[in-house]
Design a protein around this motif. Structure first.
Motif, PDB file in Angstrom:
ATOM      1  N   GLU A 248      56.280  -2.037 -26.338  1.00 56.69           N
ATOM      2  CA  GLU A 248      57.449  -2.078 -27.705  1.00 56.69           C
ATOM      3  C   GLU A 248      58.795  -1.570 -26.953  1.00 56.69           C
ATOM      4  OE1 GLU A 248      55.153  -0.701 -31.628  1.00 56.69           O
ATOM      5  OE2 GLU A 248      55.210   0.977 -30.155  1.00 56.69           O
TER       6      GLU A 248
ATOM      7  N   GLY B 154      63.418  -7.325 -25.541  1.00 59.43           N
ATOM      8  CA  GLY B 154      62.604  -8.123 -26.443  1.00 59.43           C
ATOM      9  C   GLY B 154      62.806  -9.597 -25.790  1.00 59.43           C
ATOM     10  N   ASN B 155      63.607  -9.940 -24.835  1.00 62.53           N
ATOM     11  CA  ASN B 155      63.354 -11.297 -24.247  1.00 62.53           C
ATOM     12  C   ASN B 155      62.320 -11.679 -23.224  1.00 62.53           C
ATOM     13  OD1 ASN B 155      65.001  -9.652 -22.436  1.00 62.53           O
ATOM     14  ND2 ASN B 155      65.953 -11.179 -21.503  1.00 62.53           N
TER      15      ASN B 155
ATOM     16  N   GLN C 111      59.233  -9.470 -23.883  1.00 66.54           N
ATOM     17  CA  GLN C 111      58.148  -9.164 -24.520  1.00 66.54           C
ATOM     18  C   GLN C 111      56.752 -10.130 -24.663  1.00 66.54           C
ATOM     19  OE1 GLN C 111      59.443  -7.348 -28.093  1.00 66.54           O
ATOM     20  NE2 GLN C 111      59.002  -5.213 -27.258  1.00 66.54           N
ATOM     21  N   ASN C 112      57.345 -11.357 -25.163  1.00 63.79           N
ATOM     22  CA  ASN C 112      56.135 -12.500 -25.314  1.00 63.79           C
ATOM     23  C   ASN C 112      55.924 -13.420 -24.100  1.00 63.79           C
ATOM     24  OD1 ASN C 112      55.873 -11.400 -27.902  1.00 63.79           O
ATOM     25  ND2 ASN C 112      57.699 -12.705 -28.636  1.00 63.79           N
TER      26      ASN C 112
ATOM     27  N   SER D 112      50.594  -6.038 -25.179  1.00 65.31           N
ATOM     28  CA  SER D 112      50.606  -5.834 -26.490  1.00 65.31           C
ATOM     29  C   SER D 112      49.223  -5.994 -27.313  1.00 65.31           C
ATOM     30  CB  SER D 112      51.394  -6.876 -27.273  1.00 65.31           C
ATOM     31  OG  SER D 112      50.773  -8.325 -27.060  1.00 65.31           O
TER      32      SER D 112
END
Length: 148
Positions: A94, A98-99, A101-102, A110
């Protein structure tokens, strides 16, 4: 960046963070950001400064990943409680920019704790160990051969 995030998540000590900051500053003493961080005595302010002043568009994802996985390997090796480790990893995920995280290996942070909910510690460990070794093969390929 890595040490600031890990410090924020209480996964490294303030001493480890300061040692790494000192190394970076000694390598680049004209860097205004590092100078500011050297003088900032409030760790929360320092971490906030790193997180808000970092240019995420110029982020070297591979370098960040290698450094992060290297530190997480140490933490994993020293942690006897997989449930505690897993809870810290979701929180770490978390905190990541954000760029990234996935994308792997970060995305694993996660969800790798999910098998623990039905008691499958082995599957959780397997996912974390694959994540921690994500860069292993590439590390082994980059061997420096001395020129005679």
């Amino acid at each position: 960046m890595v040490y600031a995030i890990l410090l924020y998540e209480e996964l490294v000590t303030e001493n480890e963070y300061n040692k790494r900051l000192d190394e970076l500053f000694l390598n680049d003493p004209k860097n205004d950001d590092l100078l500011y961080l050297e003088w900032e005595t409030d760790i929360k302010k320092a971490v906030t400064y790193v997180r808000t002043n970092f240019d995420y568009n110029r982020l070297d994802v591979e370098r960040l990943g290698r450094i992060l996985m290297r530190k997480l390997k140490e933490i994993y090796a020293d942690c006897s409680d997989i449930k505690y480790f897993a809870s810290r990893m979701f929180s770490l995920w978390e905190s990541l920019p954000g760029n990234i995280q996935n994308i792997e290996p970060f995305w694993t942070l996660s969800y790798a704790d999910e098998p623990l909910s039905w008691g499958d510690e082995e599957q959780t460990r397997d996912m974390y160990e694959r994540m921690l070794n994500y860069y292993k093969d590439e590390d082994e390929v980059h061997i420096t051969i001395p020129v005679l």
